[in-house]
Each structure stands twice: as C-alpha cells, then as structure tokens.
Design an enzyme around this catalytic site. Structure first.
Site, PDB file in Angstrom:
ATOM      1  N   GLU A  69       0.831  -1.207   0.000  1.00 16.94           N
ATOM      2  CA  GLU A  69       0.000   0.000   0.000  1.00 16.94           C
ATOM      3  C   GLU A  69       0.868   1.260   0.000  1.00 16.94           C
ATOM      4  OE1 GLU A  69      -2.797   2.643   2.880  1.00 16.94           O
ATOM      5  OE2 GLU A  69      -1.472   1.123   3.665  1.00 16.94           O
ATOM      6  N   SER A 107       2.572   4.959  12.861  1.00 15.67           N
ATOM      7  CA  SER A 107       3.142   6.247  13.264  1.00 15.67           C
ATOM      8  C   SER A 107       4.628   6.311  12.922  1.00 15.67           C
ATOM      9  CB  SER A 107       2.954   6.457  14.771  1.00 15.67           C
ATOM     10  OG  SER A 107       3.756   5.537  15.487  1.00 15.67           O
ATOM     11  N   ASN A 108       5.171   7.522  12.933  1.00 18.08           N
ATOM     12  CA  ASN A 108       6.603   7.681  12.675  1.00 18.08           C
ATOM     13  C   ASN A 108       7.434   6.848  13.643  1.00 18.08           C
ATOM     14  OD1 ASN A 108       6.042   9.432  10.614  1.00 18.08           O
ATOM     15  ND2 ASN A 108       7.199  11.148  11.446  1.00 18.08           N
ATOM     16  N   GLU A 109       6.984   6.771  14.902  1.00 16.65           N
ATOM     17  CA  GLU A 109       7.730   5.996  15.898  1.00 16.65           C
ATOM     18  C   GLU A 109       7.758   4.511  15.537  1.00 16.65           C
ATOM     19  OE1 GLU A 109       6.585   9.831  17.426  1.00 16.65           O
ATOM     20  OE2 GLU A 109       5.359   8.243  16.571  1.00 16.65           O
TER      21      GLU A 109
END
Length: 201
Positions: A57, A180-182
């Site tokens: 995706e 998330s970025n984390e």
C-alpha cells in the site's frame, strides 16, 4: 442477510462518514472467528501478512500522493507571492526546502516500487512513510505561516475551514495513521539496522 458491519471513514477534505456493509456470514454475525477459507495466510501469521500488505500500500499510494503534494506546494507558492510573504527570506528558504523535500520523495518512489514489483516490499516503504508524512505535516505548518494571522480565523460559523486550515489539521494525522513515525522508526531499526527489539512492557 445476517447482519451489517459498521465502520467509520474519515474523508480527505470533509466530515466523518459512517459506512455499513451487509453480510451473510452467520459466524461473523455471532461475533465468532472467520472460517479458514476466508483467512489470508496461515493462522497465527497475521502480523507478517499485515506488514506485507502495508508495504504494498505504501509503495503504490505514494504515486498519487505526489500529484496532490505538488499541486498543494505550487498553490502555496502562488499564495506566498500574492500576499507578499515570498519576500521574507525565512519563508522563501522554507518554500525552497519544501520543493527539495518533494523532489526527494519523487526520487525515492522508484526504489519503493522496485520492492513491490519484486513481490517483497523492503525498508524503503517505512522510510518513505516517515519522510512524506513529516514533509506533509511541515507543509501544513508552512501554509499557516504563509496565511498569517488570518489563518487562525475560521472562514465561517460554526467551524467552516478553508483548504489551508484543513491541510494543517489533517496533516497532523499523517505521522500517526498507517503506522506512526515511531513505529516506522522501530521497523527500520530492527529490520534494517539489526538493532535489538524494543523491550515489551
């Protein structure tokens, strides 16, 4: 028909919507697990399947996103010229950095697609997600600075927002949804750099 599945869907530039899907699965209607023919991958292998699905995706969706991002940046540059803030060296520097960042996204996209074409999305998908999400969030912040104090006022009652205000608010979520970025940094650290896994609480 045995029941309806109800789920929420947040529109890109509009209100929250709810959708319902009718189904004829008595097990699903009773809240029981789905039958084996409906399972993708082996039982217990869901996380691997989910990671692969997200990799595909993220790899393909960036192509369409680039078109939207380029249009947003071009429109923002035009707004900066019209209202005179393009003469501000700090704003001009941030606009230039935004353009460079967008070119970086464009150059990284073929690397992501190579993994998708090979059938095994690589770490480029996670790296790309961190980069474009952070870039888009910063573009929203830049848009508010280009709009100036007027950007803090709703266009109408009760809470009618213009495109720049929507961009600013929606782009805050870019670094959260779809991993998330984390989470993306953890994936890169563990699977690319070989660092130890994060301790479980």
């Amino acid at each position: 028909m045995f029941g309806r599945l109800t789920y929420g869907h947040e529109q890109r530039r509009g209100p929250h919507r709810r959708r319902e899907l009718p189904h004829r699965d008595p097990q699903l209607a009773a809240g029981q697990p789905r039958r084996a023919p409906h399972v993708v991958g082996a039982p217990g292998d869901g996380w691997r399947v989910a990671r692969a699905t997200l990799g595909f995706e993220r790899g393909v969706s960036i192509l369409g996103q680039q078109v939207v991002f380029r249009r947003e940046l071009a429109t923002l540059m035009e707004l900066a010229r019209r209202n005179g803030v393009a003469d501000d060296p700090l704003i001009r520097d941030r606009l230039a950095r935004a353009w460079i960042g967008l070119e970086t996204i464009r150059c990284n996209a073929p690397r992501m697609l190579e993994g998708v074409a090979a059938g095994a999305p690589g770490p480029e998908a996670s790296i790309g997600k961190i980069y474009w999400a952070t870039w888009h969030r910063e573009l929203g912040e830049l848009a508010m600075d280009v709009c100036g104090a007027g950007g803090m006022i709703a266009a109408g009652a009760p809470y009618d927002l213009d495109d720049w205000q929507r961009l600013f608010l929606f782009s805050r979520a870019d670094t959260r949804y779809a991993g998330s970025n984390e989470i993306q940094r953890n994936i890169s650290a563990e699977r690319v750099l070989g660092l130890p896994k994060e301790a479980k609480a």
